[in-house]
Design a protein around this motif. Structure first.
Motif, short mmCIF file in Angstrom:
data_model
loop_
_atom_site.label_atom_id
_atom_site.label_comp_id
_atom_site.label_asym_id
_atom_site.label_seq_id
_atom_site.Cartn_x
_atom_site.Cartn_y
_atom_site.Cartn_z
N ARG A 407 0.84 -1.20 0.00
CA ARG A 407 0.00 0.00 0.00
C ARG A 407 0.87 1.25 0.00
O ARG A 407 1.86 1.33 0.73
N ASP A 408 0.48 2.23 -0.80
CA ASP A 408 1.21 3.50 -0.81
C ASP A 408 1.10 4.13 0.57
O ASP A 408 0.01 4.36 1.08
N ARG A 409 2.25 4.43 1.19
CA ARG A 409 2.21 4.85 2.59
C ARG A 409 3.21 5.95 2.93
O ARG A 409 2.97 6.75 3.83
N PHE A 410 4.34 6.01 2.24
CA PHE A 410 5.40 6.93 2.64
C PHE A 410 5.83 7.82 1.48
O PHE A 410 5.81 7.41 0.32
N VAL A 411 6.27 9.03 1.82
CA VAL A 411 6.71 10.00 0.82
C VAL A 411 8.03 10.60 1.29
O VAL A 411 8.19 10.95 2.47
N LYS A 412 8.97 10.72 0.36
CA LYS A 412 10.24 11.37 0.63
C LYS A 412 10.30 12.67 -0.16
O LYS A 412 10.21 12.66 -1.39
N LEU A 413 10.46 13.78 0.55
CA LEU A 413 10.57 15.10 -0.06
C LEU A 413 11.99 15.61 0.10
O LEU A 413 12.71 15.23 1.04
N ARG A 414 12.41 16.51 -0.82
CA ARG A 414 13.74 17.09 -0.76
C ARG A 414 13.65 18.58 -1.00
O ARG A 414 12.91 19.04 -1.89
N VAL A 415 14.39 19.34 -0.22
CA VAL A 415 14.46 20.79 -0.41
C VAL A 415 15.43 21.10 -1.53
O VAL A 415 16.54 20.56 -1.58
N LEU A 416 15.00 21.95 -2.45
CA LEU A 416 15.82 22.29 -3.61
C LEU A 416 16.97 23.24 -3.22
O LEU A 416 16.84 24.04 -2.31
#
Length: 416
Positions: A407-416
């Protein structure tokens, strides 16, 4: 099916798997003691995972709602489950309690009875649950000393009271007041903070992997890796990280509930105070500190307190349930856990938007989020690399991850 679990990280993934998957029978070889989820039996006592009609914690499931409505507030079976001492043995009390919980359609009746009786008898946290489980398998004519031991009046009254609370669908974690999470044994749990879920242990593992990489890249420097935990609740996420890397990290945790801040700091003392005491001149807040502040207010762009920024990693399991889905939650969630910790606004993304807005001020690194399974695709589209929205916020979605059961559960974001 037999799974040989060779690492704590893999065991964590297996634990989270049972939260959403329907194994018929899975044998686990691991040193971990018990699950953090009352909906699924994960017992390293018996090394078995035995899901029984799994109901996701934030289920929009008519079955869950039917169970809740059928149970109601009738606790009359609790009194019938435990007779007046000294006429009842531990084995009889246990068997009668399981039957009473089954009649009231309480999820995981055996597990509930085992945990509550162990707590009522003040048995060992590590072994009591296992000892009582063995009694369930014994015939009534057994010579087991524990099975035939008579309960005292105080023990019977305590057990009866706890059963009544469970029949009213109060989570086991609240009734017992503590639970295991990741490597934290007997983490304090209080209403109305969220009971830590197994899938959140997966989130911790993602962050720990990144912390390990940062430590390797930094070499011999004594500078601590700074982590911001947004929406700390019990403190489970930040403390699991701090507990693993006590000499290498510093965690600052935010929450809007005063009782969450107090509980997180109490748990920090429980798990970290002894370590701090061994280090001359160290204070607990060099490793962990929770403060009362929202994600949107943790900024230096407004008048007021000046906050220290420059975090290496941001992590959050924010409120993410859409408003329209709040009425569909099963009663054990909606009746006891805080709406502020559950509801994320109309689409469930309100707090996530606050986090995205503040990220460039907080960190130049990555942010890890646990979200609703509808959110990863939305966030990936919203903050896709090279998009106008990504450029406007200075944040891009690096990748999304599924939990152990796909199941889609986690997201990884990055600051530009």
């Amino acid at each position: 099916m037999l799974l040989l679990v060779s690492s704590s990280a893999l065991w964590t993934r297996v634990q989270a798997a049972a939260r959403f998957c329907a194994f018929s029978s899975v044998t686990i070889m691991s040193g971990r003691r018990r699950s953090v989820c009352s909906y699924v039996s994960i017992h390293s006592h018996t090394r078995r995972i035995i899901p029984k009609g799994i109901i996701p914690v934030y289920s929009i499931c008519s079955t869950a709602r039917k169970l809740s409505s059928n149970i109601g507030n009738d606790t009359s079976d609790a009194a019938a489950a435990v007779q007046a001492a000294p006429d009842i043995t531990i084995q009889t009390a246990l068997n009668d309690a399981v039957k009473a919980l089954e009649r009231k359609l309480v999820p995981e009746p055996e597990e509930s009875a085992l945990h509550l009786l162990s707590h009522s008898l003040d048995l060992s946290w590590e072994n009591g649950h296992r000892e009582l489980r063995e009694i369930l398998r014994l015939p009534s004519t057994s010579n087991s000393m524990l099975a035939n031991q008579l309960m005292s009046e105080e023990q019977s009254n305590t057990f009866q009271s706890l059963l009544g609370r469970r029949i009213n669908l109060e989570p086991l974690q609240y009734i017992i007041g503590q639970w295991d999470f990741h490597d934290l044994v007997r983490l304090k749990i209080k209403e109305p903070m969220l009971c830590p879920r197994p899938e959140t242990e997966e989130l911790v593992e993602f962050v720990l992997e990144e912390v390990s990489e940062l430590i390797r890249n930094r070499g011999s420097t004594n500078e601590r890796i700074r982590i911001l935990d947004v929406g700390c609740g019990t403190g489970a996420i930040g403390l699991a990280i701090a507990n693993r890397y006590r000499d290498q990290v510093q965690v600052l945790a935010l929450d809007v509930l005063p009782e969450a801040v107090e509980l997180s700091n109490d748990n920090a003392k429980r798990f970290l105070a002894n370590h701090v005491g061994e280090k001359k001149g160290h204070k607990l807040n060099t490793i962990y500190k929770a403060i009362l502040c929202s994600a949107d207010d943790y900024t230096n762009t407004q008048e007021g307190e000046v906050y220290k920024m420059g975090f290496d990693i941001v992590v959050s399991n924010p409120p993410y349930i859409p408003t329209k889905d709040m009425t569909t939650l099963s009663e054990d969630v909606s009746r006891y856990e805080s709406d502020k910790a559950l509801c994320g606004g109309d689409d469930g993304l309100d707090i996530i938007r606050h986090i995205v807005k503040r990220l460039p001020e907080w960190t130049t690194g990555n942010c890890w989020l646990e979200v609703d399974d509808s959110h990863p695709s939305l966030i990936a589209d919203w903050l896709s690399p090279g998009s106008l929205e990504s450029a406007r916020f200075g944040v891009e979605c690096v990748s999304t991850y599924k939990d152990f059961c796909g199941r889609d559960r986690f997201v990884k974001l990055r600051v530009l």
